[in-house]
Design a protein around this motif. Structure first.
Motif, PDB file in Angstrom:
ATOM      1  N   UNK A 117     -91.465 -64.719  58.215  1.00 34.58           N
ATOM      2  CA  UNK A 117     -90.453 -64.109  59.108  1.00 34.58           C
ATOM      3  C   UNK A 117     -89.150 -64.006  58.313  1.00 34.58           C
ATOM      4  N   UNK A 118     -88.793 -62.795  57.978  1.00 33.57           N
ATOM      5  CA  UNK A 118     -87.663 -62.614  57.058  1.00 33.57           C
ATOM      6  C   UNK A 118     -86.593 -61.711  57.670  1.00 33.57           C
ATOM      7  N   UNK A 119     -85.355 -62.153  57.533  1.00 36.64           N
ATOM      8  CA  UNK A 119     -84.215 -61.322  57.946  1.00 36.64           C
ATOM      9  C   UNK A 119     -83.824 -60.487  56.734  1.00 36.64           C
ATOM     10  N   UNK A 120     -84.221 -59.229  56.738  1.00 35.86           N
ATOM     11  CA  UNK A 120     -84.043 -58.417  55.525  1.00 35.86           C
ATOM     12  C   UNK A 120     -82.778 -57.583  55.550  1.00 35.86           C
ATOM     13  N   UNK A 121     -82.255 -57.331  56.739  1.00 41.31           N
ATOM     14  CA  UNK A 121     -81.069 -56.461  56.809  1.00 41.31           C
ATOM     15  C   UNK A 121     -80.165 -56.956  57.934  1.00 41.31           C
ATOM     16  N   UNK A 122     -78.874 -56.965  57.648  1.00 44.30           N
ATOM     17  CA  UNK A 122     -77.893 -57.320  58.687  1.00 44.30           C
ATOM     18  C   UNK A 122     -76.914 -56.156  58.799  1.00 44.30           C
ATOM     19  N   UNK A 123     -76.705 -55.701  60.017  1.00 44.27           N
ATOM     20  CA  UNK A 123     -75.766 -54.598  60.220  1.00 44.27           C
ATOM     21  C   UNK A 123     -74.599 -55.052  61.088  1.00 44.27           C
ATOM     22  N   UNK A 124     -73.448 -54.440  60.836  1.00 39.48           N
ATOM     23  CA  UNK A 124     -72.270 -54.625  61.689  1.00 39.48           C
ATOM     24  C   UNK A 124     -71.825 -53.233  62.110  1.00 39.48           C
ATOM     25  N   UNK A 125     -71.818 -53.005  63.400  1.00 39.22           N
ATOM     26  CA  UNK A 125     -71.559 -51.658  63.919  1.00 39.22           C
ATOM     27  C   UNK A 125     -72.479 -50.648  63.232  1.00 39.22           C
ATOM     28  N   UNK A 126     -73.714 -51.058  63.038  1.00 41.80           N
ATOM     29  CA  UNK A 126     -74.778 -50.233  62.445  1.00 41.80           C
ATOM     30  C   UNK A 126     -74.532 -49.879  60.975  1.00 41.80           C
ATOM     31  N   UNK A 127     -73.628 -50.601  60.318  1.00 42.37           N
ATOM     32  CA  UNK A 127     -73.448 -50.434  58.872  1.00 42.37           C
ATOM     33  C   UNK A 127     -74.078 -51.642  58.181  1.00 42.37           C
ATOM     34  N   UNK A 128     -74.921 -51.345  57.210  1.00 37.41           N
ATOM     35  CA  UNK A 128     -75.555 -52.444  56.472  1.00 37.41           C
ATOM     36  C   UNK A 128     -74.467 -53.256  55.759  1.00 37.41           C
TER      37      UNK A 128
END
Lengths: 175, 164
Positions: A117-128
């Motif tokens: 189970x991997x968190x591969x991407x984090x977005x803020x206001x849909x910006x990576x």
């Protein structure tokens, strides 16, 4: 000494005196310039809601991806993994700082969920925000802004079951 | 009036003139032949995000204009700094001592510790070159507290030069 000789002597003495004064005078000058500095209010960032991908059933084979956007929608790609609607929560963060300033926000996963189970991407206001280029936002006239956090989690067949938590570092800087 | 008396009066007048001239010369030595300054680049500590806790010291390098941050706080320097430059013109090959001070900014939470001139002290002794010029480069040390008032601030940078 005759009168004219006295006058000559006086003139010579006077000239020598002036020369002596001129050669021993300390010449000085002063000048005023300008020094500048700009002080900015320190940035603060406060977690309001923790991001939660909700309940996910792992795929029977391969790897599935589940992406959470700032509107709370989960998009599934892959095989037969599933997501339980309504269990997800969009993360939210409040920022305060200097009014009108652009702010960069970058994130780093410091500890991942679990095996498979991997968190591969984090977005803020849909910006990576975790791929080398920060997300950006602008502080309003009151010096406030908020950012909504989403991201993508990959789940393998055979992933560790249970509730998992990942840790994320969030860093905000003025541009 | 005899010729002798006339010459005597002329001599007296010459003496009086010389005395007056001497007095004027004594009264105005600094401005008549003194050195001159010209500010060619203004000193700037740059943009600083004040600390949320602790205190930070920002040292502006006199030569390269870069800022080094130290101290216990979490303040951040965002660039935009420059050292100050002054061109000094005076008598060629004369030894001079130049001292520099930076006034406080007049805002709370900011303290100017000292100015630096062509080194890490607030005074510098040097010789003007054959053309009578010298480039003075100014840096300094600024302490920023959590209470620093946000905004753009400016203050006076004072140079004094002495030579004999």
């Amino acid at each position: 000494m005759q009168k004219s000789a006295k006058v000559r002597a006086g003139i010579v003495a006077l000239i020598l005196g002036i020369a002596a004064v001129g050669s021993s005078a300390v010449y000085a000058a002063t000048e005023t310039g300008t020094a500048h500095v700009e002080i900015l209010t320190n940035l603060t960032i406060t977690e309001i809601d923790q991001m939660d991908f909700g309940i996910i059933a792992m795929p029977s084979t391969g790897t599935d991806s589940f992406s959470l956007d700032s509107g709370g929608t989960v998009t599934h790609t892959g095989t037969d993994g599933t997501h339980s609607p309504g269990t997800q929560v969009v993360g939210s963060y409040d920022l305060t700082g200097e009014p009108g300033r652009l702010v960069d926000i970058s994130t780093t996963v410091t500890s991942d969920f679990a095996a498979g189970v991997r968190l591969t991407e984090i977005t803020l206001d849909d910006q990576v925000s975790n791929a080398g280029t920060p997300a950006t936002t602008t502080l309003d006239a009151g010096g406030a802004a908020s950012a909504l956090m989403g991201g993508t989690v990959e789940v393998d067949a055979g992933a560790t079951t249970g509730a998992h938590t990942a840790s994320i570092d969030i860093v905000a800087n003025y541009q | 009036m005899s010729a002798v008396t006339h010459r005597s009066r002329i001599r007296r007048l010459v003496c009086v003139g010389l005395i007056l001239g001497g007095l004027v010369a004594c009264a105005t030595p600094a401005t008549a032949a003194g050195p001159r300054f010209r500010e060619v680049k203004q000193l700037n500590f740059g943009k600083i995000v004040r600390p949320s806790q602790g205190t930070n010291t920002f040292t502006l390098h006199w030569r390269n204009g870069q800022v080094v941050t130290s101290g216990s706080g979490d303040a951040v320097h965002l660039g935009g700094s420059s050292n100050g430059h002054f061109v000094i013109r005076g008598r060629p090959n004369r030894t001079v001592t130049i001292s520099a001070t930076i006034d406080n900014f007049g805002a709370s939470g900011l303290t100017v510790r000292r100015a630096h001139i062509n080194g890490t002290t607030s005074f510098h002794t040097t010789m003007l070159d054959g053309n009578g010029t010298f480039l003075a480069r100014i840096g300094g040390v600024l302490v920023v507290y959590t209470t620093a008032t946000p905004g753009m601030h400016q203050t006076d940078l004072n140079l004094t030069l002495n030579y004999e």
